[in-house]
Design a protein around this motif. Sequence first.
Motif, mmCIF file in Angstrom:
data_model
loop_
_atom_site.group_PDB
_atom_site.id
_atom_site.type_symbol
_atom_site.label_atom_id
_atom_site.label_comp_id
_atom_site.label_asym_id
_atom_site.label_seq_id
_atom_site.Cartn_x
_atom_site.Cartn_y
_atom_site.Cartn_z
ATOM 1 N N MET A 109 0.845 -1.187 0.000
ATOM 2 C CA MET A 109 0.000 0.000 0.000
ATOM 3 C C MET A 109 0.883 1.239 0.000
ATOM 4 S SD MET A 109 -2.841 1.129 2.814
ATOM 5 C CE MET A 109 -3.715 2.676 2.621
ATOM 6 N N LEU B 66 0.501 4.297 1.153
ATOM 7 C CA LEU B 66 0.616 5.000 2.433
ATOM 8 C C LEU B 66 1.645 4.342 3.337
ATOM 9 C CD1 LEU B 66 -0.426 7.180 4.387
ATOM 10 C CD2 LEU B 66 -2.207 5.565 5.092
ATOM 11 N N GLU C 263 -3.289 9.677 8.971
ATOM 12 C CA GLU C 263 -3.998 9.135 7.811
ATOM 13 C C GLU C 263 -4.157 7.627 7.922
ATOM 14 O OE1 GLU C 263 -5.274 10.582 4.616
ATOM 15 O OE2 GLU C 263 -5.525 11.980 6.287
ATOM 16 N N LYS C 264 -3.107 6.970 8.387
ATOM 17 C CA LYS C 264 -3.155 5.514 8.557
ATOM 18 C C LYS C 264 -4.216 5.128 9.585
ATOM 19 C CE LYS C 264 -0.143 1.598 9.847
ATOM 20 N NZ LYS C 264 -0.635 1.275 11.198
ATOM 21 N N LYS C 265 -4.266 5.878 10.700
ATOM 22 C CA LYS C 265 -5.269 5.588 11.731
ATOM 23 C C LYS C 265 -6.677 5.816 11.197
ATOM 24 C CE LYS C 265 -6.525 6.385 16.545
ATOM 25 N NZ LYS C 265 -7.968 6.323 16.242
ATOM 26 N N ARG C 266 -6.867 6.914 10.447
ATOM 27 C CA ARG C 266 -8.190 7.173 9.874
ATOM 28 C C ARG C 266 -8.597 6.055 8.926
ATOM 29 N NH1 ARG C 266 -6.693 12.719 10.276
ATOM 30 N NH2 ARG C 266 -5.532 12.648 8.305
ATOM 31 N N TRP C 267 -7.644 5.577 8.137
ATOM 32 C CA TRP C 267 -7.932 4.492 7.198
ATOM 33 C C TRP C 267 -8.252 3.202 7.953
ATOM 34 C CZ3 TRP C 267 -5.150 -0.094 6.368
ATOM 35 C CH2 TRP C 267 -5.569 -0.848 5.267
ATOM 36 N N GLU C 268 -7.487 2.921 9.001
ATOM 37 C CA GLU C 268 -7.737 1.714 9.797
ATOM 38 C C GLU C 268 -9.088 1.786 10.508
ATOM 39 O OE1 GLU C 268 -3.117 0.438 10.897
ATOM 40 O OE2 GLU C 268 -4.275 1.701 12.265
ATOM 41 N N ASP C 269 -9.406 2.973 11.063
ATOM 42 C CA ASP C 269 -10.694 3.138 11.742
ATOM 43 C C ASP C 269 -11.856 2.970 10.766
ATOM 44 O OD1 ASP C 269 -9.394 3.598 14.105
ATOM 45 O OD2 ASP C 269 -9.602 5.784 14.046
ATOM 46 N N ARG C 270 -11.707 3.542 9.587
ATOM 47 C CA ARG C 270 -12.762 3.432 8.581
ATOM 48 C C ARG C 270 -12.942 1.984 8.128
ATOM 49 N NH1 ARG C 270 -11.005 7.118 5.706
ATOM 50 N NH2 ARG C 270 -9.810 5.941 4.169
ATOM 51 N N THR C 271 -11.820 1.312 7.895
ATOM 52 C CA THR C 271 -11.878 -0.095 7.478
ATOM 53 C C THR C 271 -12.469 -0.965 8.580
ATOM 54 O OG1 THR C 271 -9.923 0.210 6.077
ATOM 55 C CG2 THR C 271 -10.502 -2.046 6.665
ATOM 56 N N GLN D 76 -16.240 -0.382 8.767
ATOM 57 C CA GLN D 76 -16.900 -1.045 7.633
ATOM 58 C C GLN D 76 -17.004 -2.541 7.871
ATOM 59 O OE1 GLN D 76 -14.402 0.194 4.357
ATOM 60 N NE2 GLN D 76 -15.558 2.085 4.004
#
Length: 284
Positions: free
Chosen positions: A1, A3, A77-85, A88
């Motif tokens: 990835m 990021l 950004e990584k934390k936001r992506w992990e939280d969103r994933t 979901q």
Amino acid sequence: MELLEKIDAIEKMLEVLGRPPEQLPNCETVFETVLCDKHGEYEQRKRVLTSSLIKLPSPPTRCPGCLREELTFLYAEKKRWEDRTRQQNIDRLLRQLEIPERFVSCTLDNYQPVGKESERALRVCQAYAAKWPERLKQGGGLVMCGKPGTGKNHLALAIARYVIENHQSPVIFTTALKIAREFKSTWSKTATRCENDVISHFTTPDLLIIDEVGVQFGSEAEKLIMFEIINTRYERMKPTILISNQTKEELAAFVSERVIDRMSDGGGCTLSFTWDSYRSKGAA
């Protein structure tokens, strides 16, 4: 990835800048004090290849302060992506669980005990959920049996919600009758699934909750089906929760003492819900 690659690259840059430059053959490290508009002066490095008549400099190092700021941004950004994933995944698992409308809002926090016995049942269920990683390793299950309307479904589905929201563990909630029907449907000449497919479906998730155990007719075939699924999960260290309106003795007569014993292995236990129904107060 991309990021993660950026984070890794900047971490390596900062690691290199945090120690003296490595001496490489045919290379010279040139130091220069330069000014960053944001962070002030810093020591810039660049390597110069000295093995030929023409010196070829490498790209100069960047400002450490700028690198750290970029790394902080990328971590966020990584934390936001992990939280969103993660969210979901939780939403998907909750949809797949198909919680009956009556129990959608049930949690371990909003279960209301009506006496010492129900308080103990709540504490056991809270401890069971809190130690979920341990339950997964040991395969311990729960048996909830006794009077209807005493909160068995509330607590079982609250555990399901907890393990989904906190550990993203797949959960199936079903009834003993549905399992029997699915199993019997494979006996038809037009069936598209075999018995092993049904067993695999119910033994794959981390947690299986079987409601209304003992409601079905109790034929030998149905008992064998139930034992096959519970035993397979037991062997695979997969926790199972059984819910029944029967007493512990009646339930043991239906699914066998051996099944009840196996449910209690690995840190599991049997809870008897003997108090009067309080459905009129909102429990189920």
